[in-house]
Design an enzyme around this catalytic site. Structure first.
Site, PDB file in Angstrom:
ATOM      1  CE1 TYR A  99      25.210-114.187 -99.017  1.00 31.44           C
ATOM      2  CE2 TYR A  99      24.406-112.097 -99.889  1.00 31.44           C
ATOM      3  CZ  TYR A  99      25.247-113.196 -99.982  1.00 31.44           C
ATOM      4  OH  TYR A  99      26.104-113.309-101.035  1.00 31.44           O
ATOM      5  CD  GLU A 141      27.576-111.291-102.972  1.00 35.25           C
ATOM      6  OE1 GLU A 141      26.441-110.945-102.595  1.00 35.25           O
ATOM      7  OE2 GLU A 141      27.980-112.471-102.922  1.00 35.25           O
TER       8      GLU A 141
END
Ligand SMILES: Cc1cc2nc3c(=O)[nH]c(=O)nc-3n(C[C@H](O)[C@H](O)[C@H](O)COP(=O)(O)OP(=O)(O)OC[C@H]3O[C@@H](n4cnc5c(N)ncnc54)[C@H](O)[C@@H]3O)c2cc1C
Ligand code: HEM
Length: 363
Positions: A99, A141
């Site tokens: 990310y 996640e």
């Protein structure tokens, strides 16, 4: 959970500038991908180049960021979208540290397209917003990876499966039966979920894994999973055939492949009918290899008896129609529509519940 205990100031900045950023979202992501490819080529091991060519992923990311901005006061509205993204990301094996790469390149693209000072309040506000959305996804996640591992027969990362059997289903379509090489349980999955094949049959070191729907019911997957794969031929003779689908179509019993666990959110909403009424029917409208999801989802309706299943399938011909006999054998009403004038020639010995139409116009 998508709630915020306090309202950060970036919320106000994003609200005030969303109308300026939203129309530029596609421009931003169009700058973002080439930038990320230059700065961080390693993350392109996740990105399917065919989808990149079609522009699907740039649009999806842009749409997600804009949807986030537009719902910043009501993040609960994004729960289903977050779940979908998390399943896709987990199937690909994306990690929390990835990310940072997306955030950095995305913020550079935002500053470039909007002509912003990278250290100004607007840039900082959007940076915070993207970080907040990333945080929501990372948490979702993390939970999803843990639950995929905790399921019966579950795991994290790659697990090796041996090809137990390969069956020709139709022209250019094979079913591959896969059993865990470790001899332990096959994974629990919900109908409509897909596994991810983590093999690299290409010359490209950054080749993305491919997803394949588990094309059987959970009750038929006690010892082995089935996937059903169509070889995607090149649109012209100068374009090579699909890379992973060619690889799968050449698999033989005894070969070993690596899989990520089942993920995916496909399901058909169900509410029990009022007392005394029947559950109605679900029509499975499919074409080509898209039939794989229906086989598993319809199994749920058929086994539970809660609703009638009706199959409507379009294909070029009976010879190219995967799993036709298996679906016909369910005894459910079926309409098989073939575009070729002689498309039904091989459709013999089907039960009376099947209607076959050749020369159909499929649009
Ligand atoms: C959730 C999900 C479930 C899926 N389930 C199934 C399933 O059950 N069964 C199934 O068969 N598939 C399924 N798929 C599709 C599958 O994941 C792959 O996308 C598919 O097998 C094609 O991958 P490939 O590597 O063979 O093709 P790619 O190499 O990605 O190529 C795709 C097509 O593009 C063409 N192409 C390549 N280069 C060019 C170019 N330069 N210009 C024009 N065209 C080009 C190729 O010839 C080919 O026809 C599913 C996908 C998803 C997302
Ligand atoms: C805030 C951060 C992110 C957002 C909002 C986001 C959003 C999305 C959305 C909406 C999709 C489409 C889902 C679907 O329709 O199935 C998607 C797919 C995808 N995402 Fe993300 N994503 C983020 C971070 C990341 C990261 C960190 C990576 C990896 C470096 C990544 C890689 C991918 C890939 C490879 C796909 C599939 C693309 C394809 O179709 O090939 N994403 N993402």
């Amino acid at each position: 959970p998508l709630s915020m205990s306090e309202t950060p100031s970036y919320v106000q900045i994003v609200k005030d500038t969303a109308h300026v950023v939203a129309p530029k979202a596609n421009d931003i992501t169009a700058v973002f991908y080439p930038k990320m490819l230059t700065n961080n080529p390693e993350v392109f091991k996740y990105f399917n180049k065919t989808n990149q060519r079609s522009g699907r992923q740039p649009t999806a990311l842009a749409a997600a960021v804009v949807a986030y901005a537009q719902n910043i006061d009501n993040l609960g509205a994004l729960t289903d979208a977050v779940t979908l993204m998390a399943h896709k990301h987990c199937a690909l094996g994306i990690q929390a540290e990835d990310y940072g790469v997306v955030h950095k390149n995305l913020m550079e693209a935002v500053a470039e397209v909007l002509g912003l000072d990278g250290n100004g309040d607007v840039a900082k506000g959007w940076s915070e917003a993207v970080l907040a959305l990333a945080g929501v996804l990372i948490n979702a996640e993390k939970e999803l990876y843990a639950s995929a591992e905790a399921r019966r027969g579950g795991w994290r990362g790659k697990r090796m499966f041996e090809v137990d059997e390969v069956v020709n289903e139709a022209r250019d379509v094979v079913s591959v039966y896969l059993k865990p090489q470790d001899g332990k349980d096959t994974p629990e999955f919900t109908p409509g979920q897909y596994i991810t094949l983590v093999e690299n049959p290409s010359k490209d070191v950054l080749f993305a894994p491919r997803h394949y729907t588990i094309s059987c019911r959970p009750s038929d997957a006690k010892d082995r999973l089935r996937i059903t794969v169509k070889l995607l031929r090149g649109p012209t003779s100068s374009v090579e055939d699909g890379i992973m689908s060619s690889f799968v179509n050449k698999l033989k019993a005894g070969n070993v492949v690596a899989l990520h666990p089942p993920f995916g959110v496909a399901s058909i909403p169900y509410a029990p009918p009022p007392a005394g009424e029947d559950g109605g029917a679900v029509v499975f409208l499919t074409a080509g290899i898209g039939i794989t999801t229906s086989v598993a989802l319809a199994g749920l309706e058929i086994e539970s008896g809660r609703r009638k299943a009706i199959f409507v399938h379009g294909d070029r011909s009976f010879e190219s129609h995967p799993l036709a006999k298996e679906i016909a054998a369910t005894g459910c009403p079926c309409l098989f529509a073939y575009s070729a004038a002689d498309g039904a020639a091989a459709a013999t010995g089907l039960p009376a519940t099947v209607t076959v139409e050749a020369g159909a116009r499929l649009t």
